[in-house]
Design an enzyme around this catalytic site. Structure first.
Site, PDB file in Angstrom:
ATOM      1  N   ASP A 187      15.693  25.848  22.009  1.00  0.00           N
ATOM      2  CA  ASP A 187      14.554  26.329  22.809  1.00  0.00           C
ATOM      3  C   ASP A 187      14.127  27.707  22.328  1.00  0.00           C
ATOM      4  O   ASP A 187      13.102  28.227  22.764  1.00  0.00           O
ATOM      5  CB  ASP A 187      14.954  26.392  24.292  1.00  0.00           C
ATOM      6  CG  ASP A 187      13.802  26.834  25.191  1.00  0.00           C
ATOM      7  OD1 ASP A 187      12.700  26.263  25.036  1.00  0.00           O
ATOM      8  OD2 ASP A 187      13.985  27.742  26.023  1.00  0.00           O
ATOM      9  N   VAL A 209      15.802  37.667  31.942  1.00  0.00           N
ATOM     10  CA  VAL A 209      17.248  37.904  32.090  1.00  0.00           C
ATOM     11  C   VAL A 209      17.781  38.532  30.809  1.00  0.00           C
ATOM     12  O   VAL A 209      18.703  39.339  30.831  1.00  0.00           O
ATOM     13  CB  VAL A 209      18.006  36.599  32.463  1.00  0.00           C
ATOM     14  CG1 VAL A 209      17.944  35.578  31.343  1.00  0.00           C
ATOM     15  CG2 VAL A 209      19.459  36.885  32.794  1.00  0.00           C
ATOM     16  N   ARG A 262      19.235  32.858  22.772  1.00  0.00           N
ATOM     17  CA  ARG A 262      18.319  33.605  21.911  1.00  0.00           C
ATOM     18  C   ARG A 262      18.466  33.082  20.487  1.00  0.00           C
ATOM     19  O   ARG A 262      19.598  32.779  20.035  1.00  0.00           O
ATOM     20  CB  ARG A 262      18.657  35.107  21.920  1.00  0.00           C
ATOM     21  CG  ARG A 262      18.192  35.857  23.158  1.00  0.00           C
ATOM     22  CD  ARG A 262      16.666  35.973  23.211  1.00  0.00           C
ATOM     23  NE  ARG A 262      16.192  36.717  24.375  1.00  0.00           N
ATOM     24  CZ  ARG A 262      15.874  36.181  25.558  1.00  0.00           C
ATOM     25  NH1 ARG A 262      15.968  34.878  25.758  1.00  0.00           N
ATOM     26  NH2 ARG A 262      15.440  36.949  26.545  1.00  0.00           N
ATOM     27  N   GLU A 291       9.636  33.864  16.949  1.00  0.00           N
ATOM     28  CA  GLU A 291       8.919  33.050  17.933  1.00  0.00           C
ATOM     29  C   GLU A 291       7.472  33.511  17.953  1.00  0.00           C
ATOM     30  O   GLU A 291       7.259  34.720  18.110  1.00  0.00           O
ATOM     31  CB  GLU A 291       9.550  33.194  19.318  1.00  0.00           C
ATOM     32  CG  GLU A 291      10.925  32.539  19.377  1.00  0.00           C
ATOM     33  CD  GLU A 291      11.596  32.625  20.745  1.00  0.00           C
ATOM     34  OE1 GLU A 291      10.960  33.147  21.694  1.00  0.00           O
ATOM     35  OE2 GLU A 291      12.740  32.185  20.855  1.00  0.00           O
ATOM     36  N   HIS A 325      10.447  27.939  23.624  1.00  0.00           N
ATOM     37  CA  HIS A 325      11.026  28.898  24.590  1.00  0.00           C
ATOM     38  C   HIS A 325      10.501  28.667  26.011  1.00  0.00           C
ATOM     39  O   HIS A 325       9.813  29.522  26.582  1.00  0.00           O
ATOM     40  CB  HIS A 325      10.737  30.342  24.137  1.00  0.00           C
ATOM     41  CG  HIS A 325      11.688  31.344  24.745  1.00  0.00           C
ATOM     42  ND1 HIS A 325      12.041  32.515  24.132  1.00  0.00           N
ATOM     43  CD2 HIS A 325      12.364  31.348  25.923  1.00  0.00           C
ATOM     44  CE1 HIS A 325      12.877  33.199  24.889  1.00  0.00           C
ATOM     45  NE2 HIS A 325      13.093  32.498  25.998  1.00  0.00           N
ATOM     46  N   ILE A 326      10.878  27.507  26.567  1.00  0.00           N
ATOM     47  CA  ILE A 326      10.360  27.155  27.904  1.00  0.00           C
ATOM     48  C   ILE A 326      11.471  26.982  28.947  1.00  0.00           C
ATOM     49  O   ILE A 326      11.233  26.429  30.023  1.00  0.00           O
ATOM     50  CB  ILE A 326       9.513  25.862  27.863  1.00  0.00           C
ATOM     51  CG1 ILE A 326      10.311  24.698  27.243  1.00  0.00           C
ATOM     52  CG2 ILE A 326       8.196  26.075  27.126  1.00  0.00           C
ATOM     53  CD1 ILE A 326       9.715  23.323  27.526  1.00  0.00           C
TER      54      ILE A 326
HETATM   55  O1  LIG Z   1      14.357  35.585  30.836  1.00  0.00           O
HETATM   56  C1  LIG Z   1      14.637  35.414  29.654  1.00  0.00           C
HETATM   57  O2  LIG Z   1      15.372  36.190  29.027  1.00  0.00           O
HETATM   58  C2  LIG Z   1      14.071  34.278  28.961  1.00  0.00           C
HETATM   59  O3  LIG Z   1      14.431  33.984  27.862  1.00  0.00           O
HETATM   60  C3  LIG Z   1      13.009  33.525  29.665  1.00  0.00           C
HETATM   61  O4  LIG Z   1      13.246  32.179  29.604  1.00  0.00           O
END
Ligand SMILES: O=C(O)C(=O)CO
Length: 359
Positions: free
Chosen positions: A300, A114, A276, A305, A324-325
């Site tokens: 997260d 996303v 983020r 990362e 980042h899960i």
């Molecule tokens: O889809 C995204 O941007 C993510 O950070 C996945 O969790």
């Protein structure tokens, strides 16, 4: 050196296109296939997306067949040459260098995410390249994880299990491992979109007293779904008992969570970020947490990362860090993979994508 043949052979088990590697094809079929649009996939994506591409018969594709190691940059730069489309994940920087390397055939970028801060949108727009992304299908998973992280942080669950396992559990004590509860609290949302609404909907049954939010402009339609009040960033910091960050990373939101914001927060408040890492100044966060300016943080996402294990944030008991899960459920990751594949096919055939970034 990273791209040496030996290193690559070790990393990349196979680079396949089931269409072009299938044995026993007639010359006519082979010729027909060689005219199909060429797609490079930068990661071993979940099976649903690969199945859609394979069964479409509309593309020939090659992929970096590993999920453990991202495709090395120099390999990626070579592989994208002459491609018609690219299916990528958030670890690949799609910038001028990469687009130059791909060349003029490239018509579509489909990211299985996303977030789109890894894409140079200005450059993509200039070149007329269409961009697909995967919102909505991950909203539930991200909201669920955000609530889990919030409760883990505010009720000090990581500290508690550690104490239980390592002999710190003595007699029942009146103030030992006390945390902060959601009942009667004010929850602030920085960046109100689908995910912020989904988080608030899940938190409401915990008897939250009030939801507040800030954004570049008020979002009355979304806000009315959760009865949230629009406030300034300052007020958001001052009033929130729990502050959850849900905004995209843009030049405007880069390090928006900094010394200035933390200094206005209550020393009993909990900071949660599942958007983020770049929206947070981590040095300022470290200071706010270690000086007791805020009570705790659940992250997260970080910069970089993975966050090096020697990073000072890992030394703090009041900081919970996940790798980042947020969208990591089997169903969501498969749905993201399928949506990314469908966006790509639609983009290549000149049709509206299911989810296309308006750039
Ligand atoms: O889809 C995204 O941007 C993510 O950070 C996945 O969790």
């Amino acid at each position: 050196m990273w791209c040496s043949r030996v290193a690559l052979r070790r990393l990349q088990r196979i680079a396949v296109t089931p269409l072009t590697t299938a044995g026993g094809l007639t010359g006519a079929v082979q010729k027909q296939m060689s005219t199909l649009p060429r797609v490079y996939i930068t990661r071993q994506i979940p099976p649903e997306g690969l199945k859609i591409l394979r069964e479409s018969g509309q593309v020939q594709f090659e992929l970096w067949d590993s999920d453990d190691v991202p495709v090395p940059r120099c390999e990626l730069l070579q592989k994208v040459r002459g491609m018609d489309a690219l299916l990528c994940v958030l670890t690949e920087k799609i910038d001028t260098e990469l687009l130059d390397s791909a060349g003029p055939n490239l018509k579509v970028i489909s990211t299985m995410s996303v977030g789109f801060d890894h894409l140079n949108l200005e450059e993509l727009k200039k070149r007329g390249i269409r961009v697909g992304y995967t919102p909505d299908v991950l909203t539930d998973s991200v909201a669920e994880l955000t609530v889990a992280l919030l409760l883990t942080t505010s009720r000090r669950l990581i500290e508690a299990t550690h104490e239980a396992k390592t002999g710190g559990w003595g007699t029942w004590r009146t103030l030992w491992l006390c945390g902060y509860e959601l009942a009667n609290s004010t929850v602030g949302i920085l960046g109100l979109g689908r995910i912020g609404v989904a988080i608030a909907e899940r938190l409401k049954p915990f008897k939250v007293k009030k939801f507040i939010y800030t954004d570049v402009v008020p979002r009355p339609e979304l806000a009315s779904m959760i009865n949230a009040e629009y406030v300034s960033l300052d007020e958001l910091a001052k009033q929130s008992d729990f502050l959850t960050i849900c905004c995209a990373l843009t030049p405007e939101t880069k390090e928006i969570c900094n010394k200035n914001l933390f200094s206005k927060m209550k020393n009993t408040s909990i900071f949660i970020n599942t958007s983020r890492g770049g929206v947070v100044n981590q040095q300022d966060l470290y200071e706010a947490l270690s000086m007791g300016q805020i009570a705790g943080a659940g992250l997260d996402v970080t910069v970089p990362e993975p966050l090096p294990t020697s990073h000072p944030l890992f030394t703090l008991k009041n900081c919970v860090i996940l790798p980042h899960i947020a969208s990591a459920s089997y169903s969501t990751r498969n749905a993201m993979s399928a949506l990314a594949a469908n966006n790509l096919l639609l983009g290549l055939t000149g049709q509206p994508m299911i989810k296309e970034l308006k750039i």
